[in-house]
Scaffold this active site. Structure first.
Site, PDB file in Angstrom:
ATOM      1  N   LYS A  33       6.846  19.639   9.272  1.00  0.00           N
ATOM      2  CA  LYS A  33       6.473  19.529  10.684  1.00  0.00           C
ATOM      3  C   LYS A  33       5.277  20.422  10.996  1.00  0.00           C
ATOM      4  O   LYS A  33       4.356  20.031  11.725  1.00  0.00           O
ATOM      5  CB  LYS A  33       7.654  19.909  11.576  1.00  0.00           C
TER       6      LYS A  33
ATOM      7  N   HIS B 111      10.834 -17.831 -13.764  1.00  0.00           N
ATOM      8  CA  HIS B 111      10.823 -17.789 -12.302  1.00  0.00           C
ATOM      9  C   HIS B 111      12.215 -17.537 -11.732  1.00  0.00           C
ATOM     10  O   HIS B 111      12.663 -18.224 -10.812  1.00  0.00           O
ATOM     11  CB  HIS B 111      10.219 -19.068 -11.729  1.00  0.00           C
TER      12      HIS B 111
END
Length: 536
Positions: free
Chosen positions: A149, A288
């Site tokens: 922070k 696939h």
């Protein structure tokens, strides 16, 4: 109510005078501390880190010198103190903050080197409840978040991999605002993933599969060249789940796996794991994300040849998954055809030498097979949301199969039914799978109509028969599996026309009686599983 900003511009460069080091993973921390000391930076540390630095002969202050309070409660309370958090959170250019620091003897901390208790590792290793709870870090996340922070003034480093980058940044004893921003962003991502692991463990431990808040975190394993398509960006993240597979495998050779490689390889290995290695060697070939051939056989090489025979055209450029150690004979067979990836529990030295002749072929060793019965989570994103479900860990061996036709299946038909249903679980819906003698004969995947899936699978079987020089396709005398119920008799009739003599499906359609009647009319055996396996 939002907190108003002090509106004090962040300085670009901050001189580092005091560093706080508190790490569970002590990789590289002594060398880092020595380099910081040589730059004239004061070292402050805690517990085991302080001991490690002291034993290395480095001058290091104990955190109690900042707090005026000793570590208590077996080290649970040592940094949760204004002497630490004031030093991390103070705005250096704010007169009130500076006055408070002076009044209370708070030392500014400019650099925080912090990593956390190994909660994820303890969880992955199956630690018991008390041990796992004890490895939930409290002070570490609090200091990380405070430092992040206040990144206008404080540099926070949470990853040992960033130590060399930090030292480069500190060449002149200062850090830039851009660097502090980058480190702060990484810090918040780390605590978020840490908290996600804890919350997910609690959900699992308390048998709460769908908690009010669900967070899924991960650690970047590698940034990929692109996603499914070249214009998409992608990364591969590890969740920490201790499950053998593509995420935890060792890449023995070959170039980096692509996004599509990873997706297909995971599908292939999860499928082949359905077949116990002690029962028979098995091979699955994926293209696939759908299987184009699956087989078992007395040897692994034969299992590969039988899987390939189902659809050798689609197998070109596919993914090969094996349930046993890859041996030289099987490797010799595989390198005859262009293949993207091979994944196996282990690889013999002789097989490695064979695969080495194809340097671009990716070879993965996992160290084991995933247990299909182990629960877990599966997730996918939708616009504005996240769909989460438990892993499909249902297995046909655990189901009570119900014969619904006049004719019961033969022992061989029953084995073929189970084989086909295992494969159908891993085929995109709508799915139809024909199987005979431990080998897929035809696979129809992802069609909007189940009838079309049945027809496509039959066509694939006919093409395979021609390629193999067979008089009839393998669908003749096969068992056929549907991963969901057959809503009409037409799908069944298509399968019968292809030569299927036995059918396995979940059942549960409003027209079950119609489908059963059609099976009886043609002398076909049918069983219901009571469990479907949609895969979208």
């Amino acid at each position: 109510m939002a907190v108003a900003s002090k509106k004090i511009p962040a300085p670009n460069e901050v001189t580092v005078r005091t560093a706080l080091l508190s790490v569970s993973d002590k990789t590289g921390v002594v060398d880092l501390a020595r380099a910081l000391h040589e730059k004239g930076i004061r070292l402050v540390s805690t517990g085991g880190t302080h001991k490690a630095l002291s034993e290395a002969g480095l001058p290091v202050s104990d955190v109690s010198e900042l707090t005026g309070f000793p570590e208590v409660m077996d080290g649970r309370v040592k940094t949760l103190h204004p002497g630490v958090h004031g030093g991390l959170l103070a705005i250096r250019d704010d007169a009130d903050h500076v006055a408070a620091m002076s009044a209370h003897g708070i030392t500014a901390i400019d650099l925080a080197i912090i990593n956390l208790y190994p909660f994820e590792e303890v969880r992955a290793q199956g630690g018991d409840y008390p041990t796992t709870v004890e490895n939930i870090d409290i002070g570490g996340p609090a200091m990380i978040r405070a430092s992040a922070k206040n990144h206008a003034y404080v540099t926070i480093v949470t990853d040992p991999a960033d130590y060399p980058v930090l030292l480069e940044e500190l060449a002149a004893g200062k850090t830039t605002y851009a660097f502090r921003q980058k480190m702060a962003a990484k810090a918040y991502a780390r605590t978020a993933a840490y908290d996600a692991a804890i919350s997910n463990w609690f959900a699992e431990a308390l048998d709460t599969p769908m908690p009010r808040h669900r967070v899924i975190g991960g650690v970047l394993k590698e940034e990929m060249r692109y996603g499914e398509n070249p214009h998409q960006k992608a990364g591969f993240y590890l969740t920490g789940e201790n499950r053998p597979g593509v995420a935890t495998a060792t890449l023995l050779q070959g170039k980096q796996l692509s996004y599509n490689n990873i997706n297909d390889t995971d599908a292939a290995f999860e499928l082949v794991a359905e077949f116990l290695p002690e029962k028979a060697p098995a091979c699955a070939i994926i293209k696939h994300a759908n299987p184009c051939g699956v087989a078992t056989a007395p040897t692994l090489a034969e299992a590969y040849r039988r899987a390939l025979a189902c659809d050798s055209t689609s197998a070109f450029g596919g993914i090969i998954a094996l349930n046993q150690e890859l041996d030289a004979e099987t490797a010799e067979e595989i390198v005859k055809l262009f293949t993207e990836v091979i994944i196996a529990p282990s690889v013999s030295d002789a097989a490695k030498a064979v695969i080495a002749r194809k340097p671009n072929l990716r070879l993965l060793s996992t160290g084991g097979l995933p247990d299909p019965r182990i629960p877990g989570l599966a997730a996918k994103t939708v616009s504005g949301g996240l769909l989460v479900q438990t892993r499909d860990n249902g297995m046909v061996e655990d189901l009570e199969l119900k014969v619904v036709t006049k004719r019961a299946p033969t022992a061989q038909e029953l084995e073929d039914m189970k084989f086909a249903f295992k494969v159908a679980k891993h085929v995109k819906s709508n799915a139809i799978v024909y199987a005979k003698d431990g080998q897929t004969a035809g696979i129809g995947a992802g069609q909007m109509s189940r009838v079309d899936s049945a027809r496509i699978a039959a066509i694939k079987a006919e093409e395979a028969a021609k390629a193999l020089g067979l008089a009839t396709p393998l669908t003749k005398g096969s068992a056929v599996a549907s991963e969901a119920f057959l809503p009409f008799a037409d799908g069944l009739l298509s399968a019968i026309a292809a030569g299927a003599t036995a059918v396995i499906q979940p059942g549960g359609s409003m027209r079950d009686e119609e489908v059963i009647a059609a099976a009886n009319e043609h002398g076909v055996a049918m069983v219901f599983t009571g469990m479907r396996h949609f895969r979208h």
